[in-house]
Design an enzyme around this catalytic site. Structure first.
Site, PDB file in Angstrom:
ATOM      1  N   ASP A 132      -9.811  -4.275  -5.034  1.00 33.65           N
ATOM      2  CA  ASP A 132      -8.619  -3.399  -4.195  1.00 33.65           C
ATOM      3  C   ASP A 132      -9.840  -2.245  -4.368  1.00 33.65           C
ATOM      4  O   ASP A 132      -9.746  -1.575  -5.349  1.00 33.65           O
ATOM      5  CB  ASP A 132      -7.979  -2.905  -4.037  1.00 33.65           C
ATOM      6  CG  ASP A 132      -6.184  -2.434  -3.871  1.00 33.65           C
ATOM      7  OD1 ASP A 132      -7.536  -1.347  -2.732  1.00 33.65           O
ATOM      8  OD2 ASP A 132      -5.709  -2.529  -3.022  1.00 33.65           O
ATOM      9  N   HIS A 178      -7.618  -5.204  -0.891  1.00 31.02           N
ATOM     10  CA  HIS A 178      -6.362  -4.718  -0.860  1.00 31.02           C
ATOM     11  C   HIS A 178      -5.135  -5.344   0.608  1.00 31.02           C
ATOM     12  O   HIS A 178      -4.107  -4.839   0.230  1.00 31.02           O
ATOM     13  CB  HIS A 178      -6.451  -3.410  -0.306  1.00 31.02           C
ATOM     14  CG  HIS A 178      -5.670  -2.269   0.196  1.00 31.02           C
ATOM     15  ND1 HIS A 178      -4.721  -1.951  -0.637  1.00 31.02           N
ATOM     16  CD2 HIS A 178      -5.027  -1.779   0.723  1.00 31.02           C
ATOM     17  CE1 HIS A 178      -4.105  -0.430  -0.408  1.00 31.02           C
ATOM     18  NE2 HIS A 178      -4.103  -0.814   1.475  1.00 31.02           N
ATOM     19  N   SER A 222       0.720  -1.214   0.228  1.00 33.28           N
ATOM     20  CA  SER A 222      -0.244  -0.189   0.381  1.00 33.28           C
ATOM     21  C   SER A 222       1.090   1.800   0.191  1.00 33.28           C
ATOM     22  O   SER A 222       1.392   1.687  -1.256  1.00 33.28           O
ATOM     23  CB  SER A 222      -0.453   0.085   1.279  1.00 33.28           C
ATOM     24  OG  SER A 222      -1.633   0.872   1.247  1.00 33.28           O
TER      25      SER A 222
HETATM   26  O1  9J3 Z   1      -1.611   2.250   3.329  1.00 35.44           O
HETATM   27  C1  9J3 Z   1      -2.192   2.004   2.899  1.00 35.44           C
HETATM   28  O2  9J3 Z   1      -3.044   0.821   2.787  1.00 35.44           O
HETATM   29  C2  9J3 Z   1      -2.943   3.329   1.778  1.00 35.44           C
HETATM   30  C3  9J3 Z   1      -3.814   3.151   2.029  1.00 35.44           C
HETATM   31  C4  9J3 Z   1      -4.964   4.311   2.089  1.00 35.44           C
HETATM   32  O3  9J3 Z   1      -5.749   4.259   3.925  1.00 35.44           O
HETATM   33  O4  9J3 Z   1      -5.076   5.897   2.007  1.00 35.44           O
HETATM   34  C5  9J3 Z   1      -5.445   6.976   2.937  1.00 35.44           C
HETATM   35  C6  9J3 Z   1      -5.354   7.765   3.347  1.00 35.44           C
END
Ligand code: 9J3
Ligand code: ZN
Length: 306
Positions: A221, A253, A175
């Site tokens: 995702d 995700h 992510s």
């Molecule tokens: O590291 C992630 O899971 C990024 C996804 C996220 O929550 O972005 C929103 C700011």
């Protein structure tokens, strides 16, 4: 999502076809006898960086490789530039040094969310550093800097520094950590491989990257949808780069947060192929894997050239 290809696939050129050299039967037998006498292993590797036995589909899908794995905790209090972590390393000392990778977790997450990759990849012959970030709220650009700080610590100061080849390094992340892996590659073109896993980044253009990159997205995702993250990441990477896009089928995700054979086998093949220059793994990347129960879509540049 599947898309019609805009351009015809590149075809193998003569440059990439193996060459046959004619030798007399007598000289072949003589060379064979000399090699058997002088070289201890059954097959002396032409590539000094390859580690472990010749791979098979079973070996790249296995939950563990052939190397026993040691583990070392790095306290956040003992380092700067990142939040500490865990080093997973092959305990073998007879095989020379190993390539190494640092892996960042995502937003609000700790190293526990990517920990499964530590022993899985280390047992195949890599030193793997799963890190915590300074703050769980750090953004991708910061996570990229922290991945590089972790690699610098690993090769310069850590207890396993003598086991690591500091010229053969890569980055992964989940992510925002995957977004950070892209940032790290952009900053440090000497990195040999980058793999964002369901990566997230507000920057959608990565034409500056010179590191072979495998972009892994998930079809389901909704946090980092492939249409606005992994797909533009992949598309924006240079067309001349060794790059690939793996879209997981029936995935979300958080699929990269638990053991996953599809992620593992293609990540391992990518790291072996580009960090170790191990062309024994090219067979799993080219020709491009077909859509299946676990692969929604796979795109890439074949044959690989670097
Ligand atoms: O590291 C992630 O899971 C990024 C996804 C996220 O929550 O972005 C929103 C700011
Ligand atoms: Zn698509």
């Amino acid at each position: 999502m599947r898309h019609l290809p805009l351009l015809p696939r590149r075809r193998a050129t003569a440059k990439f076809r193996s060459r046959t050299v004619r030798t007399g039967l007598a000289s072949t037998l003589l060379a064979g006898a000399l090699c058997t006498a002088l070289i201890p292993s059954a097959h002396a590797a032409d590539n000094p960086y390859e580690r472990g036995p010749a791979p098979t589909v079973a070996s790249i899908e296995a939950s563990r490789g052939t190397y026993a794995v040691g583990q070392a905790t790095v306290s956040s209090l003992s380092v700067s530039g990142f939040g500490g972590g865990t080093i997973y390393y092959p305990t073998a000392t007879a095989d020379g040094t190993f390539g190494a990778i640092a892996i960042s977790p995502g937003f609000t997450a700790s190293q526990s969310t990517i920990a499964w990759l530590g022993p899985r990849l280390a047992s195949q012959g890599f030193v793997v550093f799963t890190i915590d970030t300074n703050s769980r709220y750090d953004q991708p650009s910061s996570r990229g800097e922290q991945l590089l700080a972790a690699l610098d610590y690993l090769t310069g100061s850590s207890a396993v520094r003598t086991r690591v080849d500091s010229t053969r390094l890569g980055v992964m992340g989940h992510s925002m950590g995957g977004g950070g892996a892209l940032e790290a590659a952009k900053t440090r073109p000497s990195l040999q491989a980058a793999i964002p896993l369901t990566g997230w980044n507000t920057d959608k253009t990565w034409s500056e990257v010179r590191t072979p990159t495998l972009v892994v997205g998930a079809d389901g995702d909704t946090i980092a949808p492939v249409s606005s993250h992994s797909e533009p990441f992949y598309t924006s990477l240079p067309s001349t780069l060794d790059k690939a896009y793996l879209e997981l089928n029936g995935a979300t995700h958080t699929t990269p947060n638990t053991s996953n054979t599809t992620i593992a086998k293609y990540s391992l093949s990518w790291l072996k192929r580009f960090i170790d220059n191990d062309t024994r793994y090219e067979q799993f990347l080219c020709p491009l894997p077909r859509p299946s129960l676990t692969i929604e879509e796979y795109r890439g540049t074949c044959p690989h050239t670097s």
